[in-house]
Design an enzyme around this catalytic site. Structure first.
Site, mmCIF file in Angstrom:
data_model
loop_
_atom_site.group_PDB
_atom_site.id
_atom_site.type_symbol
_atom_site.label_atom_id
_atom_site.label_comp_id
_atom_site.label_asym_id
_atom_site.label_seq_id
_atom_site.Cartn_x
_atom_site.Cartn_y
_atom_site.Cartn_z
ATOM 1 N N HIS A 74 2.921 -1.964 -5.509
ATOM 2 C CA HIS A 74 2.427 -2.854 -4.456
ATOM 3 C C HIS A 74 1.557 -3.922 -5.114
ATOM 4 C CE1 HIS A 74 3.767 -0.108 -1.229
ATOM 5 N NE2 HIS A 74 3.518 0.836 -2.137
ATOM 6 N N LEU A 75 1.977 -5.173 -4.987
ATOM 7 C CA LEU A 75 1.215 -6.260 -5.610
ATOM 8 C C LEU A 75 0.338 -6.999 -4.597
ATOM 9 C CD1 LEU A 75 3.841 -7.680 -8.146
ATOM 10 C CD2 LEU A 75 1.931 -6.124 -8.585
ATOM 11 N N ASP A 317 4.152 3.847 -7.850
ATOM 12 C CA ASP A 317 3.580 3.599 -6.516
ATOM 13 C C ASP A 317 2.146 3.051 -6.658
ATOM 14 O OD1 ASP A 317 3.251 3.358 -3.788
ATOM 15 O OD2 ASP A 317 3.169 5.515 -3.392
#
Ligand SMILES: [Zn+2]
Length: 451
Positions: A74-75, A317
């Site tokens: 997740h950026l 993740d």
């Protein structure tokens, strides 16, 4: 990187390291020459490269392998730049040895159309340190009601579809997604959770959750969705990828699914492989993650799943949050662990314990995820001649203490803060360019021609 920038770069010799490349079955001492962003030569033993002029990165005693590939991170950009940006996220990835990372679409706005995909790709090109491959939404707005424009997303270059953060609750929608995915040969990546069973849950359901007075999330909540997804993949012939498998029961279901010939692949995170629900004792919000940390029995099954290729890959993740997000009572903290920078150190414990071989671990981080992504984005996960020079160099035995102040990620949320890990990334090369280097190593120009 620009083409002219690559031309200006002097060739780089990664000298006399222990080269492990599962894509070619290489596991021996040797050197690697990088020219204009590509692997141009690989010499075994003491062999010297065919040309005289290059810089030298000494790799004696170090492992040299293809750059790690992370299929799940997740950026946070666009929309949650206080948690992470593409710039800081890719810096953290480089520090963790990752040269290709696939980002989940739960941003704001979500990545459910061409414009948002183009935005992420252009940010990654201008501000990113490593390759970013976006994942598109399954449903419009991640609302789980109507399919996103999957064709448009596929042509914009997504590597798969997911509503991660949330499961694809609606079985009809999941069926349609799997059906359409066949036309693009892209996987549907599901976060498997029956939310009716986990609603309000904070941690794994069991004796510890009862003792702590925290609402539990039963293993069955994951397994029900894994079973449903396998049934739908069988029905449609679509490609299914199960995100962050965390329970022994899920491993069993996936094993059976593969035996039946269902097109399914699966991933497991470093934290689900190495940490148990005991981490939550003391109400450390940094140990709050979804799916929750489970039991040592689950860990055993997950490791066995990796050994038997029931679980194909390891994905981080990586889920960064601000300190303020996590600095609250357990029940109100968001789920997630900042994972890039501790991944290798954590995973090496499985190698040091004899549960995974070094080549096996590297395969789960390079060759196997590259197979899921396919060849559309170039030859990834390999040190083959002509492939982009994405290389990770690490010391398998170096002890280090996790200090979140050193993290490039904005997310300092890890239950490993202050822990000693054995195994550290020393250098990361992306497309021939050194994007991370530990202080312990020096790159030098070659002074005289070697005999
Ligand atoms: Zn998820």
């Amino acid at each position: 990187m620009r083409k002219d920038e690559q031309k200006e770069m002097k060739p780089l010799l990664v000298q006399r390291g222990h080269i492990i490349d599962p894509s070619q079955g290489i596991d021996e001492i040797g050197s690697l020459l990088i020219t204009q962003g590509k692997i141009s030569w690989l010499g075994r033993g003491e062999a010297a490269p065919p040309q005289p002029d290059y810089d030298v990165l000494p790799a004696r005693g170090l492992i040299v392998c293809p750059g790690f590939i992370d299929l799940h991170c997740h950026l946070r950009q666009p929309g949650f730049e206080d948690k992470e940006t593409i710039a800081t996220g890719t810096q953290a990835a480089a520090r963790g040895g990752f040269t290709t990372i696939c980002c989940m679409p739960n941003t704001n706005p979500p990545l459910d159309n061409r414009a948002t995909i183009e935005y992420v790709k252009s940010k990654a090109t201008t501000e990113g340190l490593v390759r970013v491959l976006p994942i598109g939404c399954i449903s419009k707005g991640r609302k789980g009601e109507e399919l996103a424009e999957m064709g448009e997303l596929a042509s914009a270059g997504v590597i798969g579809f997911s509503d991660d953060g949330e499961p694809a609750v609606n079985s009809r929608l999941m069926r349609q997604a799997l059906d359409y995915s066949r036309g693009f040969d892209l996987p549907i990546i599901d976060h498997c959770e029956d939310t009716a069973l986990t609603n309000g849950g904070q941690m794994n359901e069991g004796i510890i959750s009862t003792k702590l007075g925290l609402r539990g999330m039963p293993a069955a909540a994951e397994e029900i969705m894994v079973a449903r997804d396998l049934a739908l993949a069988q029905l449609t012939g679509g490609r299914l990828h199960i995100a962050h498998v965390s329970t022994a029961g899920s491993v069993k279901l996936i094993r059976r699914g593969k035996e039946k010939g269902i097109q399914v692949s699966a991933e497991v995170t470093p934290h689900h492989l190495t940490l148990t629900e005991e981490m939550v004792v003391g109400y450390d919000t940094n140990a709050k993650v979804n799916p929750p940390l489970r039991t040592s029995r689950d860990i055993q099954a997950l490791v066995q799943g990796l050994q038997e290729n029931v679980i194909d890959i390891i994905a981080t993740d990586h889920a960064p949050h601000t300190e303020a997000d996590k600095l609250c009572e357990f029940g109100r903290a968001p789920f997630g662990i900042s994972g890039f920078e501790t991944a290798l150190g954590s995973l090496m414990s499985l190698v040091h314990d004899g549960q995974l071989t070094l080549a096996g671990l590297i395969s789960k981080l390079t060759y196997q995820p590259a197979r899921i992504i396919g060849n559309k984005y170039g030859k990834l996960g390999t040190l083959a001649i002509g492939a982009p020079a994405d290389v990770t160099i690490f010391d398998p035995d170096m002890d280090w203490v996790v200090d979140t102040k050193d993290f490039a990620s904005k997310g300092k949320n890890t239950p490993l803060a202050g822990s000693m890990l054995k195994g550290k990334v020393i250098a990361t090369i992306f497309h021939g360019k050194l994007v991370y280097k530990d202080d312990s190593i020096k790159v030098e120009a070659k002074v005289c021609r070697e005999a």
